[in-house]
Design an enzyme around this catalytic site. Structure first.
Site, PDB file in Angstrom:
ATOM      1  N   ASP A 280     -40.236  12.443 -39.847  1.00 36.13           N
ATOM      2  CA  ASP A 280     -39.017  12.072 -39.131  1.00 36.13           C
ATOM      3  C   ASP A 280     -39.152  12.309 -37.631  1.00 36.13           C
ATOM      4  O   ASP A 280     -39.994  13.103 -37.198  1.00 36.13           O
ATOM      5  CB  ASP A 280     -37.847  12.930 -39.632  1.00 36.13           C
ATOM      6  CG  ASP A 280     -37.380  12.547 -41.023  1.00 36.13           C
ATOM      7  OD1 ASP A 280     -38.059  11.728 -41.674  1.00 36.13           O
ATOM      8  OD2 ASP A 280     -36.339  13.070 -41.462  1.00 36.13           O
TER       9      ASP A 280
ATOM     10  N   HIS B  29     -42.223  16.433 -39.730  1.00 37.42           N
ATOM     11  CA  HIS B  29     -41.914  15.791 -38.444  1.00 37.42           C
ATOM     12  C   HIS B  29     -43.201  15.586 -37.651  1.00 37.42           C
ATOM     13  O   HIS B  29     -43.916  16.557 -37.387  1.00 37.42           O
ATOM     14  CB  HIS B  29     -40.947  16.667 -37.642  1.00 37.42           C
ATOM     15  CG  HIS B  29     -39.635  16.871 -38.315  1.00 37.42           C
ATOM     16  ND1 HIS B  29     -39.458  17.786 -39.339  1.00 37.42           N
ATOM     17  CD2 HIS B  29     -38.431  16.265 -38.149  1.00 37.42           C
ATOM     18  CE1 HIS B  29     -38.205  17.729 -39.764  1.00 37.42           C
ATOM     19  NE2 HIS B  29     -37.558  16.809 -39.059  1.00 37.42           N
TER      20      HIS B  29
END
Length: 196
Positions: A9, A153
């Site tokens: 993300d 991430h």
């Protein structure tokens, strides 16, 4: 086949190309939930993510909590990100992940109206908080199971640093690293439905 989906993300970011290099070298695929404003900053990197065969999803334009946003704000966030991501990658995006995992029936309905399926996760490494490559690697291996969807991430440097060891360890355990759509049997994700 024992499959697992690694998802990233908040990108693309400066470290995403290094992550792509690892995935290419290991012949692994992943899913990237891109933020519109980061795609505007790094359109070439977003294009590269898609060109190298990874799945791309919408992570809103500016990463607000959607459950505390108005209908109008939610639609703006999703539409703006859609446009920016499609312009950069040439790909129609069909899945989204709500920032912070904040979602409810309303968010899901509005996303569905935009032709988006919601993709959550089965486990998170909390890499943004941990920021330690060894602990991130250990978290992935702890969360790994057949059909798992792991949240990380690509903007966290320690995650990118941990990736070669993570990919090798997963492969050693017999996992195939695939995109979320592949994990779900390659069937079209239904708009307005939440997975997994």
């Amino acid at each position: 086949m024992k499959c697992i989906a690694l998802t990233f993300d908040d990108g693309p970011g400066k470290r995403t190309p290094a992550l792509l290099d690892v995935l290419r070298k290991e012949k692994a695929k992943a899913t990237f939930f891109l933020m519109g404003k980061h795609v505007e900053q790094f359109p070439d990197i977003a294009r590269k993510v898609a060109a190298e065969g990874h799945a791309v999803g919408n992570h809103t334009y500016g990463h607000p909590s959607l459950t505390s946003s108005s209908d109008h704000e939610i639609l703006d966030e999703l539409r703006l990100a859609q446009t920016v991501i499609e312009d950069a990658t040439g790909r129609r995006v069909t899945m989204f992940r709500p920032p912070y995992g904040h979602t409810d029936e309303r968010v899901l309905r509005l996303a569905g109206e935009q032709g988006l399926a919601q993709v959550m996760w089965t486990g998170t490494t909390l890499d943004w908080k941990v920021r330690d490559a060894e602990r991130i690697r250990a978290a992935v291996l702890r969360l790994a199971r057949r059909d798992a969807v792991i949240l990380m991430h690509d903007v966290v440097p320690q995650t990118v640093k941990a990736m070669p060891a993570i990919v090798r360890a997963l492969k050693k355990r017999g996992y195939h690293l695939v995109t979320v759509p592949t994990l779900l049997g390659g069937k079209r994700l239904e708009a307005g439905v939440s997975y997994p």
